[in-house]
Write an enzyme that holds these catalytic residues in place. Structure first.
Site, PDB file in Angstrom:
ATOM      1  N   GLU A 136       0.842  -1.205   0.000  1.00  0.00           N
ATOM      2  CA  GLU A 136       0.000   0.000   0.000  1.00  0.00           C
ATOM      3  C   GLU A 136       0.870   1.245   0.000  1.00  0.00           C
ATOM      4  O   GLU A 136       1.934   1.246   0.607  1.00  0.00           O
ATOM      5  CB  GLU A 136      -0.870   0.031   1.273  1.00  0.00           C
ATOM      6  CG  GLU A 136      -1.782  -1.164   1.408  1.00  0.00           C
ATOM      7  CD  GLU A 136      -2.511  -1.180   2.753  1.00  0.00           C
ATOM      8  OE1 GLU A 136      -2.346  -0.239   3.554  1.00  0.00           O
ATOM      9  OE2 GLU A 136      -3.243  -2.149   2.984  1.00  0.00           O
ATOM     10  N   LYS A 138       2.178   4.558   1.376  1.00  0.00           N
ATOM     11  CA  LYS A 138       2.196   5.108   2.728  1.00  0.00           C
ATOM     12  C   LYS A 138       1.812   6.579   2.613  1.00  0.00           C
ATOM     13  O   LYS A 138       2.562   7.386   2.072  1.00  0.00           O
ATOM     14  CB  LYS A 138       3.582   4.941   3.341  1.00  0.00           C
ATOM     15  CG  LYS A 138       3.646   5.363   4.791  1.00  0.00           C
ATOM     16  CD  LYS A 138       4.980   4.953   5.383  1.00  0.00           C
ATOM     17  CE  LYS A 138       5.047   5.205   6.864  1.00  0.00           C
ATOM     18  NZ  LYS A 138       4.781   6.589   7.236  1.00  0.00           N
ATOM     19  N   ASP A 140       1.225  10.291   3.619  1.00  0.00           N
ATOM     20  CA  ASP A 140       1.918  11.139   4.579  1.00  0.00           C
ATOM     21  C   ASP A 140       0.948  12.141   5.195  1.00  0.00           C
ATOM     22  O   ASP A 140       0.829  13.278   4.752  1.00  0.00           O
ATOM     23  CB  ASP A 140       3.068  11.862   3.871  1.00  0.00           C
ATOM     24  CG  ASP A 140       4.067  12.427   4.869  1.00  0.00           C
ATOM     25  OD1 ASP A 140       3.956  12.109   6.075  1.00  0.00           O
ATOM     26  OD2 ASP A 140       4.948  13.186   4.442  1.00  0.00           O
ATOM     27  N   TYR A 251      -7.219   2.072   6.078  1.00  0.00           N
ATOM     28  CA  TYR A 251      -6.379   0.914   5.749  1.00  0.00           C
ATOM     29  C   TYR A 251      -6.208  -0.099   6.873  1.00  0.00           C
ATOM     30  O   TYR A 251      -5.464  -1.051   6.727  1.00  0.00           O
ATOM     31  CB  TYR A 251      -5.002   1.392   5.289  1.00  0.00           C
ATOM     32  CG  TYR A 251      -4.363   2.418   6.216  1.00  0.00           C
ATOM     33  CD1 TYR A 251      -3.972   2.082   7.508  1.00  0.00           C
ATOM     34  CD2 TYR A 251      -4.176   3.727   5.784  1.00  0.00           C
ATOM     35  CE1 TYR A 251      -3.414   3.019   8.350  1.00  0.00           C
ATOM     36  CE2 TYR A 251      -3.606   4.678   6.629  1.00  0.00           C
ATOM     37  CZ  TYR A 251      -3.232   4.318   7.914  1.00  0.00           C
ATOM     38  OH  TYR A 251      -2.683   5.247   8.750  1.00  0.00           O
ATOM     39  N   LYS A 339      10.534   3.269   3.454  1.00  0.00           N
ATOM     40  CA  LYS A 339      10.568   4.739   3.332  1.00  0.00           C
ATOM     41  C   LYS A 339      11.413   5.192   2.145  1.00  0.00           C
ATOM     42  O   LYS A 339      12.544   4.734   2.003  1.00  0.00           O
ATOM     43  CB  LYS A 339      11.177   5.330   4.611  1.00  0.00           C
ATOM     44  CG  LYS A 339      10.292   5.219   5.833  1.00  0.00           C
ATOM     45  CD  LYS A 339       9.358   6.400   5.902  1.00  0.00           C
ATOM     46  CE  LYS A 339       8.667   6.572   7.224  1.00  0.00           C
ATOM     47  NZ  LYS A 339       9.452   6.916   8.348  1.00  0.00           N
ATOM     48  N   CYS A 433       8.146  50.261  -1.905  1.00  0.00           N
ATOM     49  CA  CYS A 433       7.572  49.296  -2.838  1.00  0.00           C
ATOM     50  C   CYS A 433       8.378  49.283  -4.143  1.00  0.00           C
ATOM     51  O   CYS A 433       8.613  50.338  -4.731  1.00  0.00           O
ATOM     52  CB  CYS A 433       6.118  49.678  -3.110  1.00  0.00           C
ATOM     53  SG  CYS A 433       5.382  48.731  -4.454  1.00  0.00           S
ATOM     54  N   CYS A 436       6.138  51.017  -6.933  1.00  0.00           N
ATOM     55  CA  CYS A 436       5.706  52.414  -6.952  1.00  0.00           C
ATOM     56  C   CYS A 436       6.545  53.331  -6.071  1.00  0.00           C
ATOM     57  O   CYS A 436       6.371  54.546  -6.091  1.00  0.00           O
ATOM     58  CB  CYS A 436       4.236  52.526  -6.548  1.00  0.00           C
ATOM     59  SG  CYS A 436       3.956  52.225  -4.798  1.00  0.00           S
ATOM     60  N   CYS A 451       2.642  47.248   0.565  1.00  0.00           N
ATOM     61  CA  CYS A 451       2.640  48.550  -0.073  1.00  0.00           C
ATOM     62  C   CYS A 451       1.271  49.167   0.189  1.00  0.00           C
ATOM     63  O   CYS A 451       0.252  48.588  -0.175  1.00  0.00           O
ATOM     64  CB  CYS A 451       2.865  48.400  -1.572  1.00  0.00           C
ATOM     65  SG  CYS A 451       2.488  49.929  -2.450  1.00  0.00           S
ATOM     66  N   CYS A 456      -0.755  51.966  -6.445  1.00  0.00           N
ATOM     67  CA  CYS A 456       0.483  51.282  -6.841  1.00  0.00           C
ATOM     68  C   CYS A 456       0.225  50.519  -8.141  1.00  0.00           C
ATOM     69  O   CYS A 456      -0.704  49.704  -8.219  1.00  0.00           O
ATOM     70  CB  CYS A 456       0.907  50.304  -5.740  1.00  0.00           C
ATOM     71  SG  CYS A 456       2.176  49.147  -6.276  1.00  0.00           S
TER      72      CYS A 456
END
Ligand code: IVH
Length: 697
Positions: A136, A138, A140, A251, A339, A433, A436, A451, A456
């Site tokens: 199966e 695995k 995460d 599972y 793994k 920024c 601008c 900003c 802008c």
């Protein structure tokens, strides 16, 4: 267990549409629940839905409406009861009836072969004869244990230390792929009590969406989908969990009254038959060589999955052999977790650039020497914000280790400081920024720098791009460069300006002809009638994605009403959390935004949900019910059509119904219409009645 209302004055059956006896109402409610469960099963477990989202939503809405009229008929396992009012998640300790085990790990092929050899010796089997395994993926995520009593979900708990977990029932109930009720199949009855075990995880697209949202608001971002799944399940308010798009695969089994299967594969088949979602890639393998081939195949293929897997769990398939092998400390001898190493590669930070988003958030992004990792070429990695850069001490010119967090978003894991030669340059967040030049601001408590300038050009551009994008106003002919041309030529500064444009104004632009200009103007004009929910989304209010926009449009019915709603009123709405409420209220408190809405309305944009342009009166005052499969339109299109012709669409048949439009597969509604003598017609006759042609294709 139910904390649902049992008594309200508003539902005493005074609504004439529901003059029918409680019995038939109950039957319809049960029928709707059955249909919704069936469609959930097709969608989540079989992965092959048979109805459109709109048709599903219509069933759901009808059930909600009927349950609101008869709250005493609401049961906790009704599909409408996933988010149970104000029940908070307690995280109270829960003793698992059967402890949740952990697994031994195997790194590499050699360790897998060693394990295979060990269990054959223990079982006294010939080393040359293959054992049958279930291989199966695995997943995460986070393991959970869900208890069903008499088929209904009664409790859900995290693994905790394996013996005692935490109660997360209200949160787990919001996960749509976890059934609130198991359905017995002919030869597979559901035990009186069963603990089913599986993994709750966050798919990549949801992970990306949540992090993007957090980035915009300055909330901390999650490093990977696993952490994001954990954070989403660990919420006191189940409405927050509900908004996170968690999914689950099952599972394993804990306690189970009088329930027995012969093999792991049979367990999974049984789960699937009951309506529990199981991973479709599980394979029965004859011998360890087939297992190794499976791990090798998925080492690459896993990168194409929409969720993270960090290995393969290998289980002895036969339950009898499992029993012979037993356990050692907290792990079964009959299973092992193979793994995969997380792929990490080195590359160089060439530059750090700063992007300005539509809400003005400045995001530093590392531009990398392109490198292949986790199956894709990576050339950029977000650095989220200044604090994150300081924490990792990433400098321009650094050699860094990158990995794809959650196999999607490239992430800088660490700097290889031993590779530094002194030429690396520290990044400084600009004080103004980059687009601008306005001085940037950082609100106390937020990691994000913004900003603040309303004009802008980069904010303006991002906002406009969002406004015309596909899920918003969908003005396709303004995609990409075209819109930039308009902005650069100072023809538009905000969304309302688009609707003042004329062909003559467009003509002087580069590569613009009469025909193209007219079609752009026509496309802009056509967007005026987009549904309210799209307009709400198009405004680009922080936290308001298309789903939230739907909810707001549905709930308030007009932009004017949304504008006046206060934070408290907003956060009282199902699925609208405090952050969204605050953001919506703040958006409409701003005079510039109010002015924009006013100008959009003046230019003829639809700001109401239920007052569509009336184009006929063939159905004036009539109530129409659709049933069965519609062949040329979705249920919501059909309902919109009724409204446009002056009528009202309803989900259920009563004496007040004037017309029933029945398609193939029509059932109880058709029968009821016939028994009440309500006129029934097919789709084609409906179209000739309203004088429209069905849309073909
Ligand atoms: S079986 C005795 N199967 O991996 C059965 N676990 O490293 C114990 N996991 O705690 C679990 N996918 O959270 C099993 N297909 C799968 C799995 C799986 C992911 C997780 C689970 C477990 C951990 C063990």
């Amino acid at each position: 267990m139910s904390t649902l209302p049992t008594d309200t004055e508003a539902n005493s059956g005074s609504d004439p549409r529901f003059a029918a006896s409680d019995g038939s109402l109950a039957a319809r409610i049960e029928d709707l629940r059955r249909q919704i469960r069936e469609h959930d099963y097709r969608y989540y477990v079989l992965d092959s839905p048979t109805i459109s989202d709109a048709a599903y939503d219509a069933l759901f809405r009808e059930l909600r409406t009927l349950e609101a009229l008869a709250p005493h008929l609401i049961s906790p396992d009704s599909p409408t009861q996933r988010v149970g009012g104000d029940i908070a998640t307690t995280f109270a300790p829960v003793q698992h009836i059967v402890p949740m085990l952990s697994l031994d790990n195997a790194f590499g092929e050699g360790e897998l072969r060693d394990w295979d050899g060990r269990i054959k010796r223990m079982l006294g089997l010939d080393p040359a004869s293959p054992i049958v395994y279930a291989a199966e993926l695995k997943i995460d995520g986070l393991s959970i244990s869900v208890t069903y009593e008499r088929g209904s979900l009664s409790r859900a708990a995290t693994r905790g230390n394996g013996v005692t977990g935490e109660d997360v029932t209200p949160n787990v109930r919001t996960v749509r792929s976890i059934p609130l009720r198991l359905s017995a199949q002919d030869n597979r009855p559901v035990p009186e009590l069963i603990e089913v075990r599986g993994e709750v995880y966050l798919p990549h697209n949801e992970f990306a969406r949540i992090n993007q949202e957090n980035e915009e608001t300055g909330a901390p971002t999650f490093a990977n989908p696993r952490n994001a799944a954990a954070g989403s399940l660990r919420q006191k308010d189940p409405r927050v969990t509900a908004s996170r798009g968690l999914e689950a695969f099952f599972y394993a089994v804990g306690a189970a009254d009088g329930f027995a299967v012969d093999s792991q594969i049979e367990l999974l088949e049984t789960y699937k038959a009951w309506g529990l979602r199981v991973n479709p890639h599980t394979r029965r393998c004859h011998g360890i060589n087939e297992v190794i081939a499976f791990t090798a195949e998925w080492q690459e293929r896993r990168h194409a999955l929409p969720y993270d897997t960090d290995g393969v769990v290998v289980k002895v398939d036969s339950v009898a052999l499992q029993a012979d092998l037993g356990f050692v400390s907290r792990s079964p001898r009959w299973a092992i977790a193979f793994k995969y190493p997380t792929e990490q590669v080195r590359t160089k930070v060439e530059r750090i650039v700063v992007q300005v988003g539509m809400t003005g958030a400045l995001t530093p992004v590392a531009e990398l020497t392109p490198v292949r990792v986790g199956g894709v070429v990576v050339s950029r990695a977000t650095l989220h914000n200044e604090d994150e850069i300081r924490r990792k001490d990433v400098r321009i010119g650094d050699t860094v280790v990158v990995q794809r967090a959650g196999e999607v978003i490239p992430e800088i894991v660490e700097v290889v400081t031993s590779e530094r030669d002194g030429s690396e340059i520290e990044f400084v967040m600009p004080a103004s920024c980059p687009a601008c030049g306005s001085p940037v601001l950082r609100n106390p408590g937020e990691a994000v720098v913004r900003c603040p300038a309303p004009d802008c050009p980069e904010k303006v551009r991002q906002k406009l791009q969002h406004f015309v994008s596909r899920d918003a106003m969908d003005i396709e002919s303004l995609g990409g460069k075209r819109l930039d041309q308009l902005i650069d030529a100072r023809l538009v500064r905000d969304a309302a300006d688009l609707y003042d444009l004329t062909v003559e104004q467009l003509l002087p632009l580069d590569r613009m002809g009469e025909r193209l200009a007219s079609s752009i103007i026509a496309a802009i004009a056509a967007s005026k009638t987009r549904p309210l929910s799209r307009l709400v989304f198009a405004l680009g209010i922080r936290h308001v994605g298309s789903h939230t926009a739907d909810i707001l449009a549905d709930h308030f019915g007009s932009l004017e009403v949304i504008m006046e709603a206060g934070e408290a009123e907003l956060s009282a709405i199902h699925e609208i959390g405090p952050a969204i409420a605050r953001s919506v209220a703040a958006y409409f408190a701003d005079p510039t935004n109010r002015d924009l809405v006013r100008r959009l309305r003046e230019r003829g944009l639809r700001t109401t949900a239920d007052a569509p342009v009336r184009i006929g009166s063939a159905l004036a005052g009539k109530t129409v019910v659709f049933t069965g499969t519609l062949e040329t339109m979705s249920r919501s299109e059909a309902e919109a059509l009724v409204k446009r012709h002056g009528g009202r669409a309803s989900g259920s048949v009563s004496r007040q119904t004037d017309i029933v439009v029945a398609g193939p597969g029509a059932g109880s509604k058709l029968a009821k219409a016939q028994s009440l003598g309500v006129p029934v017609m097919d789709e084609a006759s409906f179209f000739s009645l309203i004088g429209e042609l069905p849309v073909s294709g």
